[in-house]
Each structure stands twice: as C-alpha cells, then as structure tokens.
Design a protein around this motif. Structure first.
Motif, mmCIF file in Angstrom:
data_model
loop_
_atom_site.group_PDB
_atom_site.id
_atom_site.type_symbol
_atom_site.label_atom_id
_atom_site.label_comp_id
_atom_site.label_asym_id
_atom_site.label_seq_id
_atom_site.Cartn_x
_atom_site.Cartn_y
_atom_site.Cartn_z
ATOM 1 N N PRO A 67 4.896 22.300 -3.828
ATOM 2 C CA PRO A 67 4.682 23.518 -4.588
ATOM 3 C C PRO A 67 3.387 24.448 -4.368
ATOM 4 N N GLY A 68 3.518 25.594 -4.617
ATOM 5 C CA GLY A 68 2.543 26.674 -4.263
ATOM 6 C C GLY A 68 0.925 26.068 -4.585
ATOM 7 N N PRO A 69 0.901 25.877 -5.955
ATOM 8 C CA PRO A 69 -0.771 25.610 -6.507
ATOM 9 C C PRO A 69 -1.162 24.535 -5.677
ATOM 10 N N THR A 70 -0.029 23.500 -5.124
ATOM 11 C CA THR A 70 -0.573 22.109 -4.622
ATOM 12 C C THR A 70 -1.008 22.454 -3.221
ATOM 13 N N ALA A 71 -0.151 23.243 -2.657
ATOM 14 C CA ALA A 71 -0.364 23.405 -1.026
ATOM 15 C C ALA A 71 -1.734 24.423 -1.169
ATOM 16 N N GLN A 72 -2.163 25.286 -1.882
ATOM 17 C CA GLN A 72 -3.339 25.804 -1.935
ATOM 18 C C GLN A 72 -4.474 24.947 -2.170
ATOM 19 N N LYS A 73 -4.368 23.987 -3.170
ATOM 20 C CA LYS A 73 -5.446 23.116 -3.380
ATOM 21 C C LYS A 73 -5.522 22.149 -2.137
ATOM 22 N N LEU A 74 -4.690 21.925 -1.413
ATOM 23 C CA LEU A 74 -4.619 21.063 -0.016
ATOM 24 C C LEU A 74 -5.323 21.975 0.946
ATOM 25 N N MET A 85 0.886 -1.207 -0.218
ATOM 26 C CA MET A 85 -0.230 -0.025 0.036
ATOM 27 C C MET A 85 0.875 1.164 -0.189
ATOM 28 N N ARG A 86 0.744 2.270 -0.778
ATOM 29 C CA ARG A 86 1.402 3.520 -0.749
ATOM 30 C C ARG A 86 0.314 4.642 -1.181
ATOM 31 N N LEU A 87 0.539 5.792 -0.223
ATOM 32 C CA LEU A 87 -0.337 6.897 -0.245
ATOM 33 C C LEU A 87 0.078 7.552 -1.611
ATOM 34 N N SER A 88 -0.966 8.232 -1.937
ATOM 35 C CA SER A 88 -0.762 8.932 -3.136
ATOM 36 C C SER A 88 0.032 10.120 -2.693
ATOM 37 N N ASN A 89 0.806 10.965 -3.603
ATOM 38 C CA ASN A 89 1.491 12.127 -3.538
ATOM 39 C C ASN A 89 0.672 13.229 -2.538
ATOM 40 N N LEU A 90 -0.582 13.338 -3.151
ATOM 41 C CA LEU A 90 -1.319 14.400 -2.586
ATOM 42 C C LEU A 90 -1.637 14.095 -1.305
ATOM 43 N N ALA A 91 -1.937 12.890 -0.588
ATOM 44 C CA ALA A 91 -2.354 12.511 0.796
ATOM 45 C C ALA A 91 -0.821 12.509 1.481
ATOM 46 N N ASP A 92 0.077 12.263 1.128
ATOM 47 C CA ASP A 92 1.499 12.340 1.534
ATOM 48 C C ASP A 92 1.743 14.079 1.805
ATOM 49 N N ALA A 138 -3.361 17.139 18.527
ATOM 50 C CA ALA A 138 -3.499 15.824 19.353
ATOM 51 C C ALA A 138 -4.890 15.329 19.162
ATOM 52 N N ALA A 139 -5.993 16.086 18.486
ATOM 53 C CA ALA A 139 -7.464 15.631 17.976
ATOM 54 C C ALA A 139 -7.562 15.294 16.467
ATOM 55 N N ILE A 140 -6.355 15.445 15.849
ATOM 56 C CA ILE A 140 -6.315 15.142 14.528
ATOM 57 C C ILE A 140 -5.565 14.084 14.049
ATOM 58 N N SER A 141 -6.013 13.064 13.429
ATOM 59 C CA SER A 141 -5.178 12.034 13.300
ATOM 60 C C SER A 141 -4.733 11.695 11.913
ATOM 61 N N VAL A 142 -3.584 10.868 11.651
ATOM 62 C CA VAL A 142 -3.183 10.709 10.204
ATOM 63 C C VAL A 142 -4.437 10.102 9.422
ATOM 64 N N ALA A 143 -5.420 9.261 9.933
ATOM 65 C CA ALA A 143 -6.494 8.787 9.245
ATOM 66 C C ALA A 143 -7.481 9.885 8.600
ATOM 67 N N ASP A 144 -7.644 10.850 9.704
ATOM 68 C CA ASP A 144 -8.579 12.028 9.333
ATOM 69 C C ASP A 144 -7.774 12.864 8.129
ATOM 70 N N ILE A 145 -6.642 13.031 8.236
ATOM 71 C CA ILE A 145 -6.002 13.759 7.053
ATOM 72 C C ILE A 145 -6.046 12.873 5.770
ATOM 73 N N ILE A 146 -5.799 11.734 5.740
ATOM 74 C CA ILE A 146 -5.894 11.154 4.551
ATOM 75 C C ILE A 146 -7.311 10.921 4.050
ATOM 76 N N GLU A 147 -8.120 10.507 4.594
ATOM 77 C CA GLU A 147 -9.456 10.326 4.378
ATOM 78 C C GLU A 147 -10.127 11.851 3.734
ATOM 79 N N ALA A 148 -9.390 12.970 4.344
ATOM 80 C CA ALA A 148 -10.008 14.291 3.624
ATOM 81 C C ALA A 148 -9.399 14.387 2.456
#
Length: 169
Positions: A38-45, A1-8, A72-82
């Motif tokens: 990259p700036g546009p990617t950061a803005q999109k994220l 399993m590998r995360l997408s670049n965007l999730a990373d 402490a109330a934000i998990s890696v799962a929360d971020i990836i699922e977002a």
C-alpha cells in the motif's frame, strides 16, 4: 519466529529498489505499484529506510530514492534492524527489560545473546543482491533450499555411500 509485516514489506521494497540497479531514483509510489505494498506503507518504509541510511532520497523533478550502497553490501539483517531494531528472539535480553516472571532463576537467559547473534549472523550473510535474482526451481518448491548440485547434472552422492571411512551427505 516470524517477521512483522512491516519488516517483510521493507525487504520486498528494498529488493524492488535493488532491481532498479540502485542508481536510478524511483518514487515510493512506483515501488508501491511494483510490489503491491500500500502507498502510505511504502512511503513510511522509504522514510524509515532513508533515516537508517539504506536509501538516499532526492527531491525535485528527477528525484526519488535509490540504494545508499550497492545491493551486495546491504544484508537482510540491515533491513530488518532498520525497521524493527536489534534482532532479538526474546524480550529478556533487551537492556532495561525486567518483565519476565523467570528473571533471576532462568538458566537460559544468559545464552540468548549467543542465539540472537547466530540468527543475526545468518541474516547478515544474505545480501539484498541475492534477493533480487530469481531462484531456480529447487526441490519441488520455488525458493526452496538450493544446493550447489541444483546447477549441475551431477547426481549428489547417496547418503549411505562411504568414502575414506566417512558417510557422505
């Protein structure tokens, strides 16, 4: 399993935002500069993470983004699922998907929900706060496995040493 670049990148960006203590607004451009994203990617994220309720955006001269809740109330799962949606290792568990050539005869398909739940549970246990702190040098690799004994001078017991009839690890 590998995360997408965007999730990373989302995890990296959120970690940088967490290091700002979560209360001081920071611009997406500053996050891009700090992380190398990259700036546009950061803005999109930033936009996507704000829509997901992980960041709060404010406009104006003192504007920017900040964490929507404590790190402490934000998990890696929360971020990836977002960024990627629900965590699923196979496509066959997604509702409405019927594109698997093994569908109908696969004996494993009913169990993928358990596997996906275990992976999501493990990622949910890792808080953004823990990613915002540097790890000690462990096992010859930065960011390698860290055990409780990495922080003490007490040697770990030998795997072959027995106590009470059990082998200690």
């Amino acid at each position: 399993m590998r995360l997408s670049n965007l999730a990373d990148y989302a995890v990296v960006l959120m970690s940088a935002a967490a290091r700002q203590c979560g209360s001081v607004p920071i611009h997406a451009g500053m996050l891009a500069e700090q992380t190398g994203i990259p700036g546009p990617t950061a803005q999109k994220l930033v936009s996507g993470l704000a829509r997901a309720g992980l960041l709060v955006a404010s406009r104006g001269s003192g504007g920017g983004v900040r964490l929507a809740r404590p790190a402490a109330a934000i998990s890696v799962a929360d971020i990836i699922e977002a960024v990627e949606g629900p965590i699923a290792l196979t496509a066959c568990v997604a509702e409405g998907r019927h594109d698997c050539s093994l569908e109908g005869s696969c004996k494993v398909q009913p169990h993928w929900g358990v596997v996906n739940g275990a992976v999501r549970g493990a990622l949910a246990e890792i808080s953004l706060a823990s990613l915002s702190k540097p790890l000690p040098h462990a096992g010859g690799v930065w960011g390698g496995p860290v055990s409780d004994t990495a922080f003490t001078n007490t040697p770990s017991p030998s795997p072959s040493r027995k106590r009470e009839g059990r082998i200690e690890a």
